[in-house]
Design an enzyme around this catalytic site. Sequence first.
Site, mmCIF file in Angstrom:
data_model
loop_
_atom_site.group_PDB
_atom_site.id
_atom_site.type_symbol
_atom_site.label_atom_id
_atom_site.label_comp_id
_atom_site.label_asym_id
_atom_site.label_seq_id
_atom_site.Cartn_x
_atom_site.Cartn_y
_atom_site.Cartn_z
ATOM 1 N N ASN A 113 0.986 -1.559 -0.012
ATOM 2 C CA ASN A 113 -0.086 0.112 0.322
ATOM 3 C C ASN A 113 0.729 1.303 0.287
ATOM 4 O OD1 ASN A 113 0.886 -0.985 2.990
ATOM 5 N ND2 ASN A 113 -0.864 0.147 3.761
ATOM 6 N N ILE A 114 0.477 2.610 -1.303
ATOM 7 C CA ILE A 114 1.012 3.599 -0.964
ATOM 8 C C ILE A 114 0.538 4.661 -0.417
ATOM 9 C CG2 ILE A 114 2.303 5.029 -2.650
ATOM 10 C CD1 ILE A 114 3.143 2.992 -3.924
ATOM 11 N N GLU A 115 0.302 5.384 0.122
ATOM 12 C CA GLU A 115 -0.162 6.335 0.564
ATOM 13 C C GLU A 115 -0.050 7.722 0.320
ATOM 14 O OE1 GLU A 115 -1.202 5.825 4.977
ATOM 15 O OE2 GLU A 115 -2.740 4.157 4.807
ATOM 16 N N CYS A 126 -3.962 0.341 -2.265
ATOM 17 C CA CYS A 126 -3.556 -0.712 -2.033
ATOM 18 C C CYS A 126 -3.178 -1.763 -2.248
ATOM 19 C CB CYS A 126 -5.151 -1.622 -1.348
ATOM 20 S SG CYS A 126 -6.615 -1.027 -0.753
ATOM 21 N N CYS A 178 -10.538 -4.918 0.422
ATOM 22 C CA CYS A 178 -10.937 -3.986 0.221
ATOM 23 C C CYS A 178 -11.858 -3.860 -0.984
ATOM 24 C CB CYS A 178 -11.043 -2.350 0.185
ATOM 25 S SG CYS A 178 -10.338 -1.569 -1.369
ATOM 26 N N GLU A 218 -3.107 -4.480 -2.734
ATOM 27 C CA GLU A 218 -3.480 -5.393 -3.891
ATOM 28 C C GLU A 218 -3.605 -5.108 -5.369
ATOM 29 O OE1 GLU A 218 -4.636 -4.832 -0.848
ATOM 30 O OE2 GLU A 218 -5.834 -6.062 -0.202
HETATM 31 N N1 THU Z 1 -5.268 -1.386 2.879
HETATM 32 C C1 THU Z 1 -4.446 -2.030 2.007
HETATM 33 O O1 THU Z 1 -3.240 -1.916 1.365
HETATM 34 N N2 THU Z 1 -5.893 -3.500 1.308
HETATM 35 C C2 THU Z 1 -6.113 -3.897 2.347
HETATM 36 O O2 THU Z 1 -7.040 -5.722 1.320
HETATM 37 C C3 THU Z 1 -6.704 -3.159 2.773
HETATM 38 C C4 THU Z 1 -6.792 -1.568 3.527
HETATM 39 C C5 THU Z 1 -4.654 -0.020 3.602
HETATM 40 C C6 THU Z 1 -5.361 0.838 2.673
HETATM 41 C C7 THU Z 1 -4.719 1.932 3.599
HETATM 42 O O3 THU Z 1 -2.890 2.145 3.419
HETATM 43 C C8 THU Z 1 -4.474 0.711 4.892
HETATM 44 O O4 THU Z 1 -4.386 -0.192 4.429
HETATM 45 C C9 THU Z 1 -5.276 1.252 5.972
HETATM 46 O O5 THU Z 1 -6.641 1.538 5.511
#
Ligand code: THU
Length: 140
Positions: A45-47, A56, A93, A58
Site C-alpha cells: 500500500n502506498i498512501e 492498496c 477492500c 492488492e
Molecule cells: N489496505 C490495503 O492495502 N489492502 C487491504 O486489503 C485493506 C486496506 C490499506 C489501505 C490503507 O493504506 C491502509 O491499508 C489502512 O486502510
Amino acid sequence: MNDSQKEALLKKAKEMLAFSYTPYSHFNVGAALLSKSGKIFGGCNIENAAYGPSNCAERTAFFNAVSSGEKSFEAIAVVGGPDGQIKDFCPPCGVCRQVMMEFCKPKEFLILLQNDQGQIKEFTLEEILPLGFGPADLEK
Ligand code: THU
C-alpha cells in the site's frame, strides 16, 4: 495450487510489507499476485497526503503485473497489520475486489490470507464478491 506454491506466495506478500508507505494509517499491507504464466508480482500500500490517491497493496500488485504485460491470474496472497506487524487476517477492500473482477475468473481466482498464528484462509473471488459486475456484463 499446491501447499508449497501457497507458502511461496504468502512469503512474498510478507516481504512486501517492508515497502509499504503508510505515514498516515501506519497499517502496512503486502500482496503477492501469481500470474497464470507462473510469475509472482509484489505490491504494497502506498498512501498520500491527500488521502484519496492512496493505493492498496492488492491494486499495486495488479497494476504492477498488468503494466508488465500480464492479464491472466491464478491467486493473490494478502497480509497486513499495524506498524507492519501481522495480527488478524487482512481481507481485500471492495475497490480491490472490483479490480480483481476485471482480470480474474470469479469461480477460480483464489485469495489467500494469513494471520499471526500462521493460519491460512482461502476464498474464491466469487465468495468475497458475490454477483460481481465484470467485463462480461457489458456484453449482455
Ligand atoms: N489496505 C490495503 O492495502 N489492502 C487491504 O486489503 C485493506 C486496506 C490499506 C489501505 C490503507 O493504506 C491502509 O491499508 C489502512 O486502510
